[in-house]
Design an enzyme around this catalytic site. Sequence first.
Site, PDB file in Angstrom:
ATOM      1  N   GLY A 105      -5.279   9.816   4.312  1.00 19.55           N
ATOM      2  CA  GLY A 105      -5.065   8.403   3.835  1.00 19.55           C
ATOM      3  C   GLY A 105      -4.139   7.754   4.764  1.00 19.55           C
ATOM      4  N   CYS A 106      -3.264   8.404   5.826  1.00 18.68           N
ATOM      5  CA  CYS A 106      -2.775   7.532   6.418  1.00 18.68           C
ATOM      6  C   CYS A 106      -3.033   7.061   7.736  1.00 18.68           C
ATOM      7  CB  CYS A 106      -1.240   8.224   6.880  1.00 18.68           C
ATOM      8  SG  CYS A 106      -0.119   9.022   5.816  1.00 18.68           S
ATOM      9  N   ALA A 107      -2.627   5.809   8.135  1.00 17.41           N
ATOM     10  CA  ALA A 107      -3.402   4.966   9.347  1.00 17.41           C
ATOM     11  C   ALA A 107      -2.866   5.860  10.706  1.00 17.41           C
ATOM     12  CB  ALA A 107      -2.865   3.761   9.448  1.00 17.41           C
TER      13      ALA A 107
END
Lengths: 238, 485
Positions: A105-107
Amino acid sequence: MSLKLSSTLNTSRRSFSPPLFFSNVKRTPISNIRIPRNRSVKSFTCVHERNPEPITTTSTKLQLLVSEFNSLTEPIDRVKRLLDYAAVLPGLDESGRVQAKKVAGCATQVWLEVVMDERGRMRFRADSDSEISKGFCSCLIMVLDGAEPEEVLGFKTEDLTEMNVGVGVSHVGIKAGASRVNTWQNVLLAMQKRTRCLVMKREGKVFAVLRGTIHVIMCPVSSTYKLLAADALLYMSF
Amino acid sequence: MEAVVPKLASFNLLNPKSKSKSAIRRFSSALCVSSSPSVTSTDSVSLGHITRPDFPILHQEVYGSKKLVYLDNAATSQKPIAVLKALQNYYEAYNSNVHRGIHFLSAKATDEYELARKKVAAFINASDSGEIVFTKNATEAINLVAYSWGLSNLKSGDENEDHLFVFLASGYKAYKDTGFWPKYISVILTVAEHHSAIVPWQLVAQKTGANLKFLNLNDDESPDLDKLKEMLSRKTKLVVIHHISNMLASILPIEEIVHWSHDVGAKVLVDACQSVPHMVVDVQGLDADFLVASSHKMCGPTGIGFLFGKSDLLSAMPPFLGGGEMISDVFLDHSTFADPPSRFEAGTPAIGEAIGLGAAIDYLSTIGMQKIHAYEMELAKYLYENLLSIPNIRIYGPKPSEHVQRAALCSFNVENIHPTDIATLLDQQYGVAIRSGHHCAQPLHRYLGVNASARASLHFYNTKEDVDEFIHALNETVSFFNVFK
């Protein structure tokens, strides 16, 4: 605007006091971090004082971190401080930067290792391809590394919004939501999820079934079985 | 209700003789006025300067004192006052459910909702407004085609009585070539598609056994159309392709692609999310079978998009979602279904949003899509050329030339600096809003060998000054991170 900003940006990277929790590139063990009697941030020096009082709780460490960041009014200074923290994070080598350890979920790409040490405390290591994300990880690890599992699980994502920096963190005091790119939140949630699994493993509440190449881990909850999230399970070596 | 619909988006309704002395109308007066762009016409002031007063959101400072520079238009566009007023007017004056009640408000809401459909049809030059299905967004529109048309047309054909006959009569090879055998039925997509145009087909392919074939990029970093010609065969049932890439900025010749595809009997679904807001799109001229776009990228509200489908295709398609509005008669054991477009609009639709989209189309049409496109091409060139001045920058997509036009966006990376770090500093220190990440195009990033990129994307209300400020901020940001390393 540009004149003002230029002058801000040309400031050298070490133009202000070093990060609170790390005095130099070599990482300071958490047990050596001391709380001074006077809690003002400026007078807070971190290590190797005589007759020190150790920082013991995560909440104290968090408070200090929050006040450290809140004392920096310019966004650029907060970013610089994060980069300072990033610089002192040991990181992971190539073998640690694998898909199985990625935080979802991290960019940016974030890899997280979670283990429980022999004293039953949680130990974290992390790395990222982004310097700012690495700074976030460094701060989280600074607060949570060596904590009891219950402390890790009790940590609230809202506590981090006070730090007022970074993607997905609100600048108007509204609590940061579940943004797809909120590194703070995603890394913390991954820390908690993996901690929960390790606690269950320790207590013998989990068992693994090997089916083909897929590990299915079952956990008895209220006389039924709950399938745990797959990514959390990758960290449990059975 | 009599509908007054601008026939094609390219019409410029402005009167060239009525030159305004003051090109930019004051914001306060724009607030009180209505549905057309603030200004009339001028040669000296750019379209960006003319239209900016219509977008109140652009006139703000972020983080207290930093002037907002909004360059994330490929993610979503801002909304002009005309659209905000249309939404407010709907809820203030005639909010009611459509196609149901016989009372005054319901009749008015129904008229306006259907008028919005007519406006969309006229905007993309569909021959009939019945070819426009309102959806939640473009993603839902693609899913609609995948689940309705795809499940019916990409499956094995077991029920086809010719199946065995063809096999017996023509032998194995000819049978394979007919495409009856699901294993050999294929959908062609490009590696540059948005996730929304890939994942629905993966799901449908899992159910039907169809193959997904992906078209790679050529050396110029745009989809390799020569290769596409080779890939197309009688087994190809569908080509899913973008009009403008949201990362590469390449503009594809859809008309030719449709022609080649139709030659082998394949249908074409065009993802026009990045083209409809920026240029004239004429579905009859393109001869596209399906085309999807999203309201929020074209100055309209979120929560609504549309599917264009040729009427014969839509008529033959089974429903996607079941519910009110899409039925003809409901019995306890079965139902009969309404004709398109109602067949595909189960439940109460996004009425206010559709009306807002209609207002956005009025707004864009009043400026003229040709004018918008021409101005954006100018901005695109300016952005690309200035971005090249950044040290160690890599801009993705085709290089602009006499024959190659790029859309007004640039995805890029600067050596050894994470794009998210760049975007964070641009935002926090300079108030410049750009996107970083994979832009819902992970396969494309993987193909290009990167995990993420930064993207600056423009719209007609941006100006060269916006680009200047971005470039200045980016230069300083790059220096900052390089010093810090």
